[in-house]
Design an enzyme around this catalytic site. Structure first.
Site, mmCIF file in Angstrom:
data_model
loop_
_atom_site.group_PDB
_atom_site.id
_atom_site.type_symbol
_atom_site.label_atom_id
_atom_site.label_comp_id
_atom_site.label_asym_id
_atom_site.label_seq_id
_atom_site.Cartn_x
_atom_site.Cartn_y
_atom_site.Cartn_z
ATOM 1 N N SER A 124 -68.655 49.834 36.998
ATOM 2 C CA SER A 124 -67.265 50.097 36.645
ATOM 3 C C SER A 124 -67.109 51.246 35.659
ATOM 4 O O SER A 124 -67.409 52.387 35.961
ATOM 5 C CB SER A 124 -66.635 48.805 36.107
ATOM 6 O OG SER A 124 -65.246 48.931 35.963
ATOM 7 N N ASP B 206 -65.022 52.920 39.283
ATOM 8 C CA ASP B 206 -64.998 52.188 40.557
ATOM 9 C C ASP B 206 -63.585 51.927 41.069
ATOM 10 O O ASP B 206 -63.397 51.193 42.042
ATOM 11 C CB ASP B 206 -65.795 50.880 40.458
ATOM 12 C CG ASP B 206 -65.077 49.809 39.651
ATOM 13 O OD1 ASP B 206 -64.345 50.171 38.702
ATOM 14 O OD2 ASP B 206 -65.253 48.616 39.952
#
EC number: 5.4.2.10
Length: 446
Positions: free
Chosen positions: A103, A244
């Site tokens: 992420s 992401d």
């Protein structure tokens, strides 16, 4: 989160690449263990997506081999936003979706997170079943039933069309100039197309991933470059995605940052005005008091969940509500998606901008953000600074000074060895000094 879990955290399995558990051998075993559990469900198909980290190639190969050994077929999407994998898992009726991503973390971290066939985080019992399989020796299925790998060539196009479908068909982004920062991450080949095809003039930055520049001084975790670019280009607004694509932070035409709390407030108010709001909004312990007060003035119910989109989702499902948000930019809109989706959330804000013929800056005016300071203190070993008498005393002292005009929150990060110290109140200087005082007490205790 059950304390019986050894590998799964609040957002899958995450860590430093090359250090256990983010090693090729463990990820191979994880793929096999997941395959063993998921193979019992039917279609034997798993979608695998990843962000742009260089380690994604290695981990993708290891996962694919583990799944094949368990008899499951892997469909590879290449770089793809996390919410896109959730969407594709659903539409292809796959057993599960797997995303290789850490992420918003730096490139040298990576992680593996799973989605169920419904495009939601895996249920607890499935995660625990996978962990139980990890204790066993790998057993390869018969050669005739080994899994295969294939590539999904039109994954990007499918997801782009889905995102566009969440924007009202009677509206257009024509006439808007938007700067988009893709953090050199998984949205780099997706987001510019979505907004351009809806009519906007696009200036794209953070769209040149090289494997190691993901999230580096760009994206939702660092909007300084975007703020400068929006002002320099005299754009109407800016959008910053994380690595992401499940977090969105926005910037108005004056260069002001618009965070997840403000974004959720704008979406909730717009839905209320259109008579489409069902229920209230779920925030977290970190949600700004200003959002809570702003929603209260509109008569919109609000509750706080623990930090982490898993907990926000739990509250949404329990209450039957549709809007959940974290101030970091995770926005969950259950009437449109099954997980946090930055592009879809941005489109709903833009629908409010166009539908009301108001600027992003004007749309943020309804709520006043309280000054909020977050200090991160790294710790190691088994010590728990939150149990320290001195830390507790410093917190008590600050809370007494703030009274009902502010809040203090100390918590351990779910993804890094950090204690997060948050202080919020009406007086900015007092808030800053209070946060530093508590952070010093935490440092002294580790």
């Amino acid at each position: 989160m059950s304390d019986k879990r050894r590998y799964f955290g609040t957002d899958g399995v995450r860590g430093h690449v090359g250090q256990y558990p983010i090693t090729p051998d463990f990820v191979l075993k994880l793929g096999w263990a997941a395959g063993r559990v998921l193979a019992k469900q039917g279609t034997k198909k798993v979608i695998i997506g990843k962000d742009t980290r260089i380690s994604g190639y290695m981990l993708e190969s290891a996962l694919e081999a583990g799944l094949a050994a368990a008899g499951l077929n892997a469909t590879l999407t290449g770089p793809m936003p996390t919410p896109a994998v959730a969407y594709l898992t659903q539409t292809f009726r796959a057993e599960a979706g797997i995303v290789i991503s850490a992420s918003h973390n730096p490139y040298y971290d990576n992680g593996i997170k799973f989605f169920s066939s419904e495009g939601t985080k895996l249920p607890d019992d499935i995660e625990l079943a996978i962990e139980a399989e990890l204790d066993k020796e790998i057993e390869c299925v018969e050669s005739a039933v080994l899994g295969k790998a294939s590539r999904l060539n039109d994954a990007a196009g499918r997801y782009i069309e889905f995102c566009k479908s969440t924007f009202p068909s009677k509206l257009s982004l024509a006439g808007l100039k938007i700067v988009i920062d893709c953090a050199h991450g998984a949205t780099y080949h997706i987001a510019p197309s979505v907004f351009r095809e809806l009519g906007a003039e696009i200036v794209a930055i953070g769209v040149e991933p090289n494997g190691t520049n993901i999230n580096h001084q760009v994206g939702a975790t660092d909007v300084n470059t975007l703020q400068r670019k929006v002002v320099e280009e005299q754009a109407d607004l800016g959008l910053a995605f994380d690595g992401d694509g499940d977090r969105i932070i926005m910037v108005d035409h004056l260069g002001n940052k618009v965070d997840g709390d403000q974004i959720a407030y704008i979406i909730a108010r717009d839905m209320l005005q259109r008579g489409e709001l069902k229920g209230g909004v779920v925030g977290t312990l970190m949600t700004n008091l200003g959002m809570e007060n702003g929603l209260k003035e509109l008569g919109i119910p609000f509750v706080r969940a623990a930090v982490g989109d898993r907990y926000v989702m739990e509250q949404l499902l329990e209450k039957g509500w549709k809007i959940g948000a974290e101030n970091s930019g995770h926005i969950i809109l259950l009437d449109k998606v099954t997980t946090g989706d930055a592009i879809v959330a941005a489109l709903q804000v833009l629908a409010a901008v166009v539908g009301n013929t108001m600027s992003l800056n004007q749309l943020t005016q309804g709520m006043m953000l309280y000054p909020q300071v977050l200090e991160n203190v790294r710790f190691s070993g088994d010590s728990n600074p939150l149990e320290s008498i001195d830390v507790k005393a410093s917190v008590d002292a600050v809370e007494a000074e703030l009274g009902d005009k502010g809040r203090v929150l100390l918590r351990k990060s779910g993804t890094e060895p950090l204690i997060r110290v948050m202080v919020e109140g009406q007086d900015a200087d007092m808030v800053k000094n209070s946060a530093l005082r508590i952070a010093e007490a935490v440092k002294a205790s580790v």
